[in-house]
Scaffold this motif. Structure first.
Motif, mmCIF file in Angstrom:
data_model
loop_
_atom_site.group_PDB
_atom_site.id
_atom_site.type_symbol
_atom_site.label_atom_id
_atom_site.label_comp_id
_atom_site.label_asym_id
_atom_site.label_seq_id
_atom_site.Cartn_x
_atom_site.Cartn_y
_atom_site.Cartn_z
ATOM 1 N N ILE A 122 -2.843 1.905 3.060
ATOM 2 C CA ILE A 122 -2.338 0.618 2.600
ATOM 3 C C ILE A 122 -3.518 -0.304 2.303
ATOM 4 C CG2 ILE A 122 -0.759 -1.271 3.075
ATOM 5 C CD1 ILE A 122 0.575 1.490 3.117
ATOM 6 N N PHE A 123 -3.505 -0.898 1.116
ATOM 7 C CA PHE A 123 -4.446 -1.946 0.747
ATOM 8 C C PHE A 123 -3.676 -3.254 0.727
ATOM 9 C CE2 PHE A 123 -6.133 1.914 -1.204
ATOM 10 C CZ PHE A 123 -7.450 1.890 -0.777
ATOM 11 N N SER A 124 -4.038 -4.176 1.612
ATOM 12 C CA SER A 124 -3.282 -5.410 1.786
ATOM 13 C C SER A 124 -4.060 -6.585 1.229
ATOM 14 C CB SER A 124 -2.958 -5.636 3.272
ATOM 15 O OG SER A 124 -2.218 -6.806 3.448
ATOM 16 N N ASP A 125 -3.525 -7.154 0.133
ATOM 17 C CA ASP A 125 -4.060 -8.374 -0.472
ATOM 18 C C ASP A 125 -2.931 -9.394 -0.427
ATOM 19 O OD1 ASP A 125 -5.522 -10.201 -1.846
ATOM 20 O OD2 ASP A 125 -5.625 -9.103 -3.725
ATOM 21 N N THR A 126 -2.775 -10.228 -1.422
ATOM 22 C CA THR A 126 -1.576 -11.053 -1.506
ATOM 23 C C THR A 126 -0.340 -10.168 -1.639
ATOM 24 O OG1 THR A 126 -1.945 -11.243 -3.877
ATOM 25 C CG2 THR A 126 -2.805 -13.009 -2.484
ATOM 26 N N ASP A 127 -0.489 -9.041 -2.335
ATOM 27 C CA ASP A 127 0.535 -8.015 -2.411
ATOM 28 C C ASP A 127 0.029 -6.762 -1.715
ATOM 29 O OD1 ASP A 127 2.272 -9.650 -3.884
ATOM 30 O OD2 ASP A 127 1.238 -9.146 -5.750
ATOM 31 N N GLU A 128 0.867 -5.722 -1.710
ATOM 32 C CA GLU A 128 0.523 -4.490 -1.010
ATOM 33 C C GLU A 128 0.504 -3.328 -1.987
ATOM 34 O OE1 GLU A 128 1.936 -3.666 3.302
ATOM 35 O OE2 GLU A 128 3.140 -2.352 2.032
ATOM 36 N N ALA A 129 -0.534 -2.515 -1.893
ATOM 37 C CA ALA A 129 -0.635 -1.294 -2.687
ATOM 38 C C ALA A 129 -0.833 -0.132 -1.726
ATOM 39 C CB ALA A 129 -1.793 -1.382 -3.670
ATOM 40 N N LYS A 130 -0.245 1.023 -2.082
ATOM 41 C CA LYS A 130 -0.333 2.146 -1.152
ATOM 42 C C LYS A 130 -0.336 3.469 -1.891
ATOM 43 C CE LYS A 130 4.637 2.783 -0.345
ATOM 44 N NZ LYS A 130 5.676 3.002 0.678
ATOM 45 N N ILE A 131 -0.894 4.474 -1.215
ATOM 46 C CA ILE A 131 -0.849 5.865 -1.661
ATOM 47 C C ILE A 131 -0.196 6.681 -0.560
ATOM 48 C CG2 ILE A 131 -2.170 7.879 -2.404
ATOM 49 C CD1 ILE A 131 -4.362 6.018 -3.347
ATOM 50 N N ASP A 132 0.875 7.387 -0.903
ATOM 51 C CA ASP A 132 1.592 8.233 0.048
ATOM 52 C C ASP A 132 1.157 9.677 -0.121
ATOM 53 O OD1 ASP A 132 3.123 6.154 1.154
ATOM 54 O OD2 ASP A 132 4.580 6.274 -0.484
ATOM 55 N N PHE A 133 0.743 10.297 0.985
ATOM 56 C CA PHE A 133 0.410 11.723 1.006
ATOM 57 C C PHE A 133 1.520 12.443 1.776
ATOM 58 C CE2 PHE A 133 -3.652 9.560 0.583
ATOM 59 C CZ PHE A 133 -4.277 10.268 -0.430
ATOM 60 N N ASN A 134 2.323 13.225 1.059
ATOM 61 C CA ASN A 134 3.392 13.989 1.698
ATOM 62 C C ASN A 134 2.821 15.327 2.151
ATOM 63 O OD1 ASN A 134 5.810 14.997 2.584
ATOM 64 N ND2 ASN A 134 6.700 15.258 0.550
ATOM 65 N N VAL A 135 2.490 15.419 3.434
ATOM 66 C CA VAL A 135 1.846 16.603 4.004
ATOM 67 C C VAL A 135 2.928 17.492 4.606
ATOM 68 C CG1 VAL A 135 0.098 17.430 5.608
ATOM 69 C CG2 VAL A 135 -0.184 15.203 4.495
#
Length: 305
Positions: A122-135
């Motif tokens: 999770i990259f948290s700024d004013t908004d949130e960006a994320k990368i999901d790794f389905n392991v």
């Protein structure tokens, strides 16, 4: 005179004795065990979210690396952290610096059968960006939603396929909450199992209605088993005729009702003319009597005249 020989013998045996005391035999099973290897998986995020699929065959140390280039604010630093199956991982928050117009976040996870799941950076700024790794362990390629229909006495074949060949294949017959292992060796007249790398096929012969149910194929990997389910319905030859028989029965009942109604109508019609004839005869009789009376009166008046 033997002292030189004895001294020489002592010098030879002493190192062997010393080595025998301090040398420990290595467990051969430990030598055959594969060490935990580290696998690297990276992903670059340009928008707000990204999903990556990671298939694992055996326990490993998985290093996940995330790069985010889509932050329009370009702040000098932001907050980054990790989640596992939607829950934040303890002590995973840290400050991520802006380097070369991008943010980088990485972490190593010990992946076993119990720790498979969804890992998110999770990259948290004013908004949130994320990368999901389905392991996860390798999944089955062909999952059947509709049941296989077969007739009593026939045979039915079921197949399962994976992208990567497993260590072994197993077939089960689901019995409520339990699963019964199918052993084709002990019952070759009923079952036949064939394996070709990443594909397996189960053939059930001489079907009975008791063979209906759910069959489970399991691909065994070192990390975890991957399963797929196939439903089988065994019916008799009369089963497809049941709707037709029901329609024929409805038609017969309808025809009988029509015939009964027509018979009742014909009986009513046959009774109606008789009653009408009686009424007509009575009316005719009354009319005739009335006319006779009028004739007598007329004759009487003529005589008086």
């Amino acid at each position: 005179m033997f002292s030189p020989w004895i001294l020489s013998l002592q010098l030879i045996l002493f190192p062997l004795f010393w080595r025998g005391i301090y040398t420990t035999e290595t467990n051969p099973q430990l030598e055959l065990t594969d060490p935990i290897t580290t696998v690297f998986k990276s992903a670059v995020l340009k928008g707000d979210s990204l999903v990556e699929k990671v298939e694992i065959l055996k326990p490993i140390d998985l290093e996940l690396a995330c790069t985010w280039t889509g932050n329009p604010n370009k702040l000098p630093n932001i907050t980054g952290y990790w989640r596992k199956d939607g829950s934040e991982i303890t002590n995973s928050r840290l400050t991520v610096q802006l380097e070369n117009e991008q943010y980088n976040l990485k972490r190593v996870f010990r992946i076993t059968g119990d720790t498979l799941g969804n890992y998110s950076c999770i990259f948290s700024d004013t908004d949130e960006a994320k990368i999901d790794f389905n392991v996860a362990a390798p999944e089955m390629d062909d999952k059947k939603d509709k049941p296989i229909v077969a007739y009593v006495g026939d045979s039915v074949a079921m197949a399962c396929k994976t992208k990567l060949p497993p260590n072994t294949w197993l077939w089960y017959k689901a019995n409520g909450t339990e699963q019964e292992l199918i052993n084709a060796t002990t019952d070759p007249l009923r079952y036949k199992i064939s394996v070709d790398g990443n594909t397996t096929k189960l053939t059930v012969m001489n079907l009975t209605e008791e063979d209906s149910g759910v069959y489970v194929c399991s691909a065994i990997y070192n990390i975890k088993a991957s399963v797929s389910r196939v439903e089988v319905r065994v019916i008799t030859f009369m089963e497809p005729l049941k709707p037709f028989i029901a329609i024929v029965a409805e038609v017969i009942i309808l025809v009988l009702l029509i015939l009964l109604y027509e018979r009742w109508s014909s009986q009513k019609s046959s009774n109606s003319p008789t009653e009408n004839g009686v009424h007509a005869e009575q009316t005719h009789k009354l009319t005739r009597e009335g006319n006779n009376g009028m004739d007598e009166n007329t004759t009487t008046r003529q005589r008086k005249t």
